[in-house]
Design a protein around this motif. Structure first.
Motif, PDB file in Angstrom:
ATOM      1  N   ASN A  73      13.007  22.173  18.980  1.00 35.15           N
ATOM      2  CA  ASN A  73      12.290  23.137  18.152  1.00 35.15           C
ATOM      3  C   ASN A  73      12.220  22.700  16.693  1.00 35.15           C
ATOM      4  OD1 ASN A  73      11.727  24.825  20.311  1.00 35.15           O
ATOM      5  ND2 ASN A  73      13.590  26.032  20.025  1.00 35.15           N
ATOM      6  N   ALA A  74      13.184  21.920  16.249  1.00 35.44           N
ATOM      7  CA  ALA A  74      13.158  21.435  14.864  1.00 35.44           C
ATOM      8  C   ALA A  74      11.991  20.474  14.643  1.00 35.44           C
ATOM      9  CB  ALA A  74      14.467  20.756  14.521  1.00 35.44           C
ATOM     10  N   LYS A  75      11.582  19.791  15.717  1.00 30.15           N
ATOM     11  CA  LYS A  75      10.478  18.841  15.628  1.00 30.15           C
ATOM     12  C   LYS A  75       9.190  19.389  16.227  1.00 30.15           C
ATOM     13  CE  LYS A  75      13.428  14.719  15.757  1.00 30.15           C
ATOM     14  NZ  LYS A  75      13.719  13.440  16.462  1.00 30.15           N
ATOM     15  N   ASN A  76       9.224  20.639  16.689  1.00 37.49           N
ATOM     16  CA  ASN A  76       8.039  21.231  17.336  1.00 37.49           C
ATOM     17  C   ASN A  76       7.515  20.336  18.451  1.00 37.49           C
ATOM     18  OD1 ASN A  76       8.199  23.377  15.578  1.00 37.49           O
ATOM     19  ND2 ASN A  76       6.087  23.243  14.883  1.00 37.49           N
ATOM     20  N   THR A  77       8.411  19.823  19.256  1.00 36.89           N
ATOM     21  CA  THR A  77       8.026  18.855  20.283  1.00 36.89           C
ATOM     22  C   THR A  77       8.679  19.199  21.617  1.00 36.89           C
ATOM     23  OG1 THR A  77       7.789  17.117  18.616  1.00 36.89           O
ATOM     24  CG2 THR A  77       7.993  16.415  20.902  1.00 36.89           C
ATOM     25  N   VAL A  78       7.910  19.014  22.661  1.00 31.05           N
ATOM     26  CA  VAL A  78       8.420  19.150  24.017  1.00 31.05           C
ATOM     27  C   VAL A  78       8.238  17.807  24.717  1.00 31.05           C
ATOM     28  CG1 VAL A  78       6.231  20.001  24.961  1.00 31.05           C
ATOM     29  CG2 VAL A  78       8.377  20.556  26.112  1.00 31.05           C
ATOM     30  N   TYR A  79       9.171  17.492  25.599  1.00 28.26           N
ATOM     31  CA  TYR A  79       9.189  16.197  26.254  1.00 28.26           C
ATOM     32  C   TYR A  79       9.145  16.354  27.776  1.00 28.26           C
ATOM     33  CZ  TYR A  79      11.000  14.894  21.665  1.00 28.26           C
ATOM     34  OH  TYR A  79      11.161  14.729  20.306  1.00 28.26           O
ATOM     35  N   LEU A  80       8.583  15.356  28.415  1.00 23.57           N
ATOM     36  CA  LEU A  80       8.625  15.258  29.869  1.00 23.57           C
ATOM     37  C   LEU A  80       9.137  13.868  30.212  1.00 23.57           C
ATOM     38  CD1 LEU A  80       8.024  16.366  32.701  1.00 23.57           C
ATOM     39  CD2 LEU A  80       5.706  15.443  32.490  1.00 23.57           C
ATOM     40  N   GLN A  81      10.406  13.813  30.627  1.00 23.82           N
ATOM     41  CA  GLN A  81      11.000  12.560  31.065  1.00 23.82           C
ATOM     42  C   GLN A  81      10.742  12.409  32.557  1.00 23.82           C
ATOM     43  OE1 GLN A  81      12.732  10.077  29.294  1.00 23.82           O
ATOM     44  NE2 GLN A  81      12.598   8.980  31.242  1.00 23.82           N
ATOM     45  N   MET A  82      10.082  11.328  32.921  1.00 22.70           N
ATOM     46  CA  MET A  82       9.710  11.099  34.315  1.00 22.70           C
ATOM     47  C   MET A  82      10.401   9.841  34.818  1.00 22.70           C
ATOM     48  SD  MET A  82       5.640  12.011  34.131  1.00 22.70           S
ATOM     49  CE  MET A  82       5.261  10.631  33.063  1.00 22.70           C
ATOM     50  N   ASN A  83      11.270  10.013  35.796  1.00 26.08           N
ATOM     51  CA  ASN A  83      11.990   8.900  36.403  1.00 26.08           C
ATOM     52  C   ASN A  83      11.582   8.740  37.862  1.00 26.08           C
ATOM     53  OD1 ASN A  83      13.445   8.602  33.976  1.00 26.08           O
ATOM     54  ND2 ASN A  83      15.019  10.048  34.658  1.00 26.08           N
ATOM     55  N   SER A  84      11.913   7.594  38.428  1.00 25.30           N
ATOM     56  CA  SER A  84      11.603   7.322  39.840  1.00 25.30           C
ATOM     57  C   SER A  84      10.157   7.663  40.157  1.00 25.30           C
ATOM     58  CB  SER A  84      12.552   8.124  40.743  1.00 25.30           C
ATOM     59  OG  SER A  84      13.898   7.802  40.480  1.00 25.30           O
ATOM     60  N   LEU A  85       9.272   7.195  39.331  1.00 21.47           N
ATOM     61  CA  LEU A  85       7.856   7.537  39.482  1.00 21.47           C
ATOM     62  C   LEU A  85       7.275   6.969  40.764  1.00 21.47           C
ATOM     63  CD1 LEU A  85       6.798   7.157  35.783  1.00 21.47           C
ATOM     64  CD2 LEU A  85       6.364   9.175  37.192  1.00 21.47           C
ATOM     65  N   LYS A  86       6.344   7.722  41.332  1.00 24.67           N
ATOM     66  CA  LYS A  86       5.687   7.361  42.577  1.00 24.67           C
ATOM     67  C   LYS A  86       4.184   7.250  42.333  1.00 24.67           C
ATOM     68  CE  LYS A  86       9.054  10.174  45.129  1.00 24.67           C
ATOM     69  NZ  LYS A  86       9.228  11.307  46.083  1.00 24.67           N
ATOM     70  N   PRO A  87       3.476   6.501  43.157  1.00 26.39           N
ATOM     71  CA  PRO A  87       2.015   6.416  42.986  1.00 26.39           C
ATOM     72  C   PRO A  87       1.338   7.789  43.004  1.00 26.39           C
ATOM     73  CG  PRO A  87       2.768   4.686  44.437  1.00 26.39           C
ATOM     74  CD  PRO A  87       3.959   5.553  44.165  1.00 26.39           C
ATOM     75  N   GLU A  88       1.882   8.727  43.771  1.00 24.75           N
ATOM     76  CA  GLU A  88       1.280  10.063  43.824  1.00 24.75           C
ATOM     77  C   GLU A  88       1.491  10.872  42.549  1.00 24.75           C
ATOM     78  OE1 GLU A  88       3.356   8.671  46.053  1.00 24.75           O
ATOM     79  OE2 GLU A  88       4.744  10.160  46.902  1.00 24.75           O
ATOM     80  N   ASP A  89       2.270  10.344  41.614  1.00 23.63           N
ATOM     81  CA  ASP A  89       2.407  10.986  40.298  1.00 23.63           C
ATOM     82  C   ASP A  89       1.261  10.592  39.358  1.00 23.63           C
ATOM     83  OD1 ASP A  89       5.919  10.371  40.543  1.00 23.63           O
ATOM     84  OD2 ASP A  89       4.905  12.298  40.831  1.00 23.63           O
ATOM     85  N   THR A  90       0.422   9.668  39.784  1.00 25.76           N
ATOM     86  CA  THR A  90      -0.699   9.241  38.954  1.00 25.76           C
ATOM     87  C   THR A  90      -1.642  10.409  38.679  1.00 25.76           C
ATOM     88  OG1 THR A  90      -0.625   6.962  39.755  1.00 25.76           O
ATOM     89  CG2 THR A  90      -2.734   7.751  38.874  1.00 25.76           C
ATOM     90  N   ALA A  91      -1.886  10.657  37.394  1.00 29.83           N
ATOM     91  CA  ALA A  91      -2.720  11.787  36.988  1.00 29.83           C
ATOM     92  C   ALA A  91      -2.854  11.777  35.471  1.00 29.83           C
ATOM     93  CB  ALA A  91      -2.091  13.110  37.430  1.00 29.83           C
TER      94      ALA A  91
END
Length: 123
Positions: A73-91
């Motif tokens: 909240n201090a940086k007004n930022t939200v993150y999405l850490q994505m691990n073990s990515l799969k081809p079906e995560d393509t988007a």
């Protein structure tokens, strides 16, 4: 008015990791529910996960244990850490915000959207 700007997308091999960031304007960011959606070619935009004002998170089953959402909240930022990515995560991944403290999965409930960032996972 809230403006959202995503960054961090790219091309990664299956099994790899990426971290997406979403920087938000506005002084009331800490009270907003934030969410990540994604849209694959030929498919509808779908809810991936979200984080409420107190950092409680929600995920769809297909990403549980692989994706992690956090907020600074201090940086007004939200993150999405994505691990073990799969081809079906393509988007294209979109950040969304709603000025209500709780997360919902319905995209119509989010009035503010980023421009999207492409994530491509090769097999």
């Amino acid at each position: 008015q809230v403006q959202l700007v995503e960054s961090g997308g790219g091309l990664v091999q299956a099994g790899g990791s990426l971290r997406l960031s979403c920087a938000a304007s506005g002084r009331t960011f800490s009270t907003y529910a934030m969410a990540w959606f994604r849209q694959a070619p030929g498919k509808e935009r779908e809810f991936v996960g979200g984080i409420n004002w107190s950092s409680v998170t929600h995920y769809i089953d297909s990403v549980k244990g692989r994706f992690t959402i956090s907020r600074d909240n201090a940086k007004n930022t939200v993150y999405l850490q994505m691990n073990s990515l799969k081809p079906e995560d393509t988007a294209v991944y979109y950040c969304a915000a709603r000025p209500i403290i709780n997360v919902v999965t319905n995209l119509a409930a989010y009035p503010y959207w980023g421009q999207g960032t492409q994530v491509t996972v090769s097999s």
